[in-house]
Design an enzyme around this catalytic site. Structure first.
Site, mmCIF file in Angstrom:
data_model
loop_
_atom_site.group_PDB
_atom_site.id
_atom_site.type_symbol
_atom_site.label_atom_id
_atom_site.label_comp_id
_atom_site.label_asym_id
_atom_site.label_seq_id
_atom_site.Cartn_x
_atom_site.Cartn_y
_atom_site.Cartn_z
ATOM 1 N N SER A 114 0.795 -1.219 0.000
ATOM 2 C CA SER A 114 0.000 0.000 0.000
ATOM 3 C C SER A 114 0.834 1.279 0.000
ATOM 4 O O SER A 114 1.632 1.485 -0.880
ATOM 5 C CB SER A 114 -0.962 -0.042 1.176
ATOM 6 O OG SER A 114 -1.882 1.003 1.091
ATOM 7 N N HIS A 115 0.664 2.085 1.039
ATOM 8 C CA HIS A 115 1.328 3.383 1.087
ATOM 9 C C HIS A 115 2.763 3.298 1.608
ATOM 10 O O HIS A 115 3.453 4.305 1.685
ATOM 11 C CB HIS A 115 0.526 4.307 2.002
ATOM 12 C CG HIS A 115 0.335 3.699 3.358
ATOM 13 N ND1 HIS A 115 -0.506 2.637 3.576
ATOM 14 C CD2 HIS A 115 0.919 3.971 4.536
ATOM 15 C CE1 HIS A 115 -0.446 2.298 4.852
ATOM 16 N NE2 HIS A 115 0.406 3.088 5.458
ATOM 17 N N ASP A 278 -2.846 6.312 -3.327
ATOM 18 C CA ASP A 278 -1.672 5.682 -2.713
ATOM 19 C C ASP A 278 -1.085 4.570 -3.584
ATOM 20 O O ASP A 278 -1.498 4.377 -4.731
ATOM 21 C CB ASP A 278 -2.015 5.158 -1.315
ATOM 22 C CG ASP A 278 -2.903 3.929 -1.364
ATOM 23 O OD1 ASP A 278 -3.654 3.785 -2.338
ATOM 24 O OD2 ASP A 278 -2.842 3.105 -0.432
ATOM 25 N N ASP A 280 -1.305 1.337 -3.871
ATOM 26 C CA ASP A 280 -2.147 0.320 -4.505
ATOM 27 C C ASP A 280 -3.506 0.872 -4.941
ATOM 28 O O ASP A 280 -4.389 0.112 -5.344
ATOM 29 C CB ASP A 280 -2.334 -0.883 -3.573
ATOM 30 C CG ASP A 280 -2.986 -0.511 -2.263
ATOM 31 O OD1 ASP A 280 -2.800 0.621 -1.788
ATOM 32 O OD2 ASP A 280 -3.688 -1.361 -1.691
ATOM 33 N N ASP A 282 -6.042 2.397 -3.336
ATOM 34 C CA ASP A 282 -7.289 2.321 -2.570
ATOM 35 C C ASP A 282 -7.516 3.544 -1.678
ATOM 36 O O ASP A 282 -8.593 3.706 -1.119
ATOM 37 C CB ASP A 282 -7.393 1.015 -1.772
ATOM 38 C CG ASP A 282 -6.236 0.791 -0.832
ATOM 39 O OD1 ASP A 282 -5.324 1.644 -0.776
ATOM 40 O OD2 ASP A 282 -6.225 -0.262 -0.153
ATOM 41 N N ARG A 283 -6.512 4.409 -1.547
ATOM 42 C CA ARG A 283 -6.707 5.613 -0.723
ATOM 43 C C ARG A 283 -6.872 6.846 -1.603
ATOM 44 O O ARG A 283 -6.464 6.842 -2.756
ATOM 45 C CB ARG A 283 -5.492 5.842 0.181
ATOM 46 C CG ARG A 283 -5.271 4.733 1.170
ATOM 47 C CD ARG A 283 -4.164 5.123 2.131
ATOM 48 N NE ARG A 283 -3.974 4.047 3.100
ATOM 49 C CZ ARG A 283 -3.442 4.214 4.296
ATOM 50 N NH1 ARG A 283 -3.036 5.405 4.678
ATOM 51 N NH2 ARG A 283 -3.313 3.202 5.110
ATOM 52 N N LYS A 377 -11.656 -0.366 -0.361
ATOM 53 C CA LYS A 377 -11.739 1.076 -0.516
ATOM 54 C C LYS A 377 -11.178 1.420 -1.896
ATOM 55 O O LYS A 377 -10.434 0.651 -2.481
ATOM 56 C CB LYS A 377 -11.002 1.795 0.605
ATOM 57 C CG LYS A 377 -9.559 1.385 0.836
ATOM 58 C CD LYS A 377 -9.076 2.004 2.145
ATOM 59 C CE LYS A 377 -7.565 1.875 2.326
ATOM 60 N NZ LYS A 377 -7.177 0.705 3.097
#
Ligand code: VG1
Ligand code: CO
Length: 544
Positions: A114-115, A278, A280, A282-283, A377
């Site tokens: 992710s982030h 982000d 991946d 999702d944010r 998300k």
């Protein structure tokens, strides 16, 4: 029949999925057998059924391609009939969720941290998503972890690496591997959900935006949708090429790591909307001209205006938020006469509510918003819903925010992160807080009086499963709050998250400085928890 090779192995310690999958340093994942043990443990415990399809893709970070090739051979040895892989090994997390649902896969492996930063010395991760497209619930992640502790072999076949860059179908052993366009299905879904015609119209009449893909996975998605289908000018998407190390940055869409975007939006000549996503995808980060929208507020504002988007007209059934997310969304739910749900941190807790049709929109304070269109998300989805609302209402971000607060009041909000602290100190701080809980109600901290204090425990209203110890809440009279939690996504030491919230009703000061408005809560957090004493830190590393 292709020969199945059984490779003897022994367990690795610590293969316990956290808030969102197993995350470790790349160096840890590069140990022989490490990724294989975990993937085999997944394959050993999850439900596959007959002729199962597995979806495979990641955020393109360093080590992504290696693990994809390993996973393809292992899937062939474990009896999958078909694997769908995003071209180049790429699938954003929400796109993976959509592909799982659309092609009725039994599940998917999403390779991402992710982030967290990427590169040979940075982070990697593997997450398993189930057939509904969502992150495996705790029952499944618990079984995977248990399996990693007793695993003694993993299965593979002898096969060449697959060419991940060419869309098409190849055979690996007895299994079918389809390399799919990672963007097309997702972009089509977005076009079904939102009023693209209305957005195109405001774009044509001069509405401008900047989307910072942070050299992460959303670049190709954003270019196709924003510049391709919606007509924004070329160059609207910046940092749009996914890089294995995200250009050396944290692909974390907050005011620290997306500072350039923030500065642009606060300066002269800012576009109408600034957004970022982000690692991946999702944010999301939403900034209007001169106005940053906190993720908690964004959830509330999107929920309040969701009727603007065609696919959601008349079908908002409920609003769900994670516990540390501000209560702004609860006020919207109340006004709209739909239930509000408060879940533990992590998207996996929304899955049942979405499947059961009890919630339509969900969100987390950590810049995650999404709906029942997938089971993750979804960063770009949130950006498109904002665009849809701004276009239909013909309003600026700043004016929309002001009108929202004037109606519902404002939940001033911040999160203070103390990163890379010693685990012993962090655990001791949480243990001491637990011991204090019972004595806290009635105690005064400056102007704040404790109304209630507890360790958050969640009973899933759908399957009755209980998740305890999900963070410590200290609620003050009047609706302000301090929450303490330890992160479950870090890869080094411990991270303490302190969530601060101060509710001001419509009659109060709705345009004050957030830091100023949270002074009392910050002082109370230190007094209650002894952060400096337990962590040796006198200030947070990151404020979001
Ligand atoms: C963090 C966030 C949480 C989010 C999770 C995964 O978890 O707080 O809200 O769901 O990251 O997001 P933690 O345990 O570190 O607080 V992502 O974008 O990393 O998939
Ligand atoms: Co993410």
């Amino acid at each position: 029949m292709t020969e199945i090779l059984s490779m003897p192995t022994t367990p690795f310690d610590g293969q316990k999925p956290g808030t969102s999958g197993l995350r470790k340093k790349v160096k840890v994942f590069q140990q022989p057998g490490y990724a294989e043990n975990f993937i085999q443990s997944v394959f050993d415990v999850v439900e596959k059924g007959e002729a199962a399809t597995l979806v495979l893709g990641g955020d393109g970070r360093f080590h992504n391609r290696t693990v994809i090739q390993q996973a393809i051979r292992m899937a062939a040895a474990n009896g999958y009939a078909r694997v769908l892989v995003g071209q180049g090994g790429i699938l954003s997390t929400p796109a993976a969720s959509h592909v799982i649902r659309k092609y009725k896969a039994s599940g998917g492996l999403v390779l991402s941290a992710s982030h967290n930063p990427g590169g040979p010395d940075e982070d990697f991760g593997i997450k398993y998503n189930i057939a509904n497209g969502g992150p495996a619930p705790e029952g499944v992640t618990g079984a995977i972890h248990a399996r990693t502790q007793e695993i003694d072999r993993w299965l593979t076949i002898a096969a060449q690496d697959v060419d991940l860059d060419t869309v098409g179908i190849v055979e690996v052993g007895d299994m079918n591997v389809q390399i799919i366009d990672p963007v097309a299905d997702y972009a089509d879904l977005m076009e079904e959900l939102f009023d693209f015609a209305a957005i195109r119209k405001v774009v044509a009449s001069g509405f401008t935006m900047r989307f910072d893909a942070m050299s992460a996975v959303t670049g190709p998605y954003a270019k196709e949708i924003l510049e391709g289908r919606l007509g924004f000018a070329q160059g609207t998407v910046v940092n749009g090429t996914p890089l294995e190390d995200f250009g050396g940055h944290h692909p974390d869409p907050n005011l620290i790591h997306a500072k350039e975007l923030y500065d642009l939006m606060m300066g002269e000549g800012a576009p109408d909307l600034g957004a970022a996503s982000d690692g991946d995808g999702d944010r999301n980060l939403i900034i209007g001209r001169g106005r940053f929208i906190t993720p908690s507020d964004s959830l509330a504002m999107l929920a309040a205006n969701i009727e603007c988007a065609p696919a959601y007209k008349g079908r908002l059934t409920g609003i769900a938020r994670s516990m540390p997310t501000s209560a702004a969304a609860d006020r919207v739910a109340e006004a709209l006469g739909v239930p509000a749900f408060e879940t533990p941190t992590g998207w996996k807790f929304f899955g049942n509510l979405l499947d059961a049709g009890m919630a339509t929109i969900c969100g987390e304070e950590s810049a995650g918003t999404g709906s029942d269109h997938v089971r993750e998300k979804d960063g770009l989805w949130a950006v498109l819903l904002w665009l849809n609302i701004l276009a239909v209402r013909d309003i600026s971000v700043d004016d929309l925010a002001k009108a929202h607060w004037a109606r519902f009041g404002r939940n001033y909000y911040a999160r203070h992160d103390y990163e890379g602290i010693e685990k012993e100190g962090a655990d001791a701080l949480m243990a001491a807080l637990m011991d204090e809980l019972e004595a806290l109600p009635g105690q005064e901290f400056g102007d704040l009086v404790v109304e209630e204090a507890d360790s958050f425990s969640y009973t899933d209203p759908v399957d009755g499963s209980v998740s305890a110890n999900q963070g410590i809440r200290i609620l003050f009279v009047g609706g302000s709050r301090v929450v303490f939690r330890l992160s479950g996504t870090g890869t080094a030491g411990a991270t303490l998250r302190v969530y601060l919230e101060n509710y001001v009703p419509p009659s109060g000061d709705l345009d004050a400085e957030t830091g100023e408005m949270l002074k009392g809560q910050i002082a109370a957090a230190e007094a209650v928890a002894g952060i400096a004493r337990f962590t040796g830190r006198t200030a947070p590393d990151v404020i979001t």
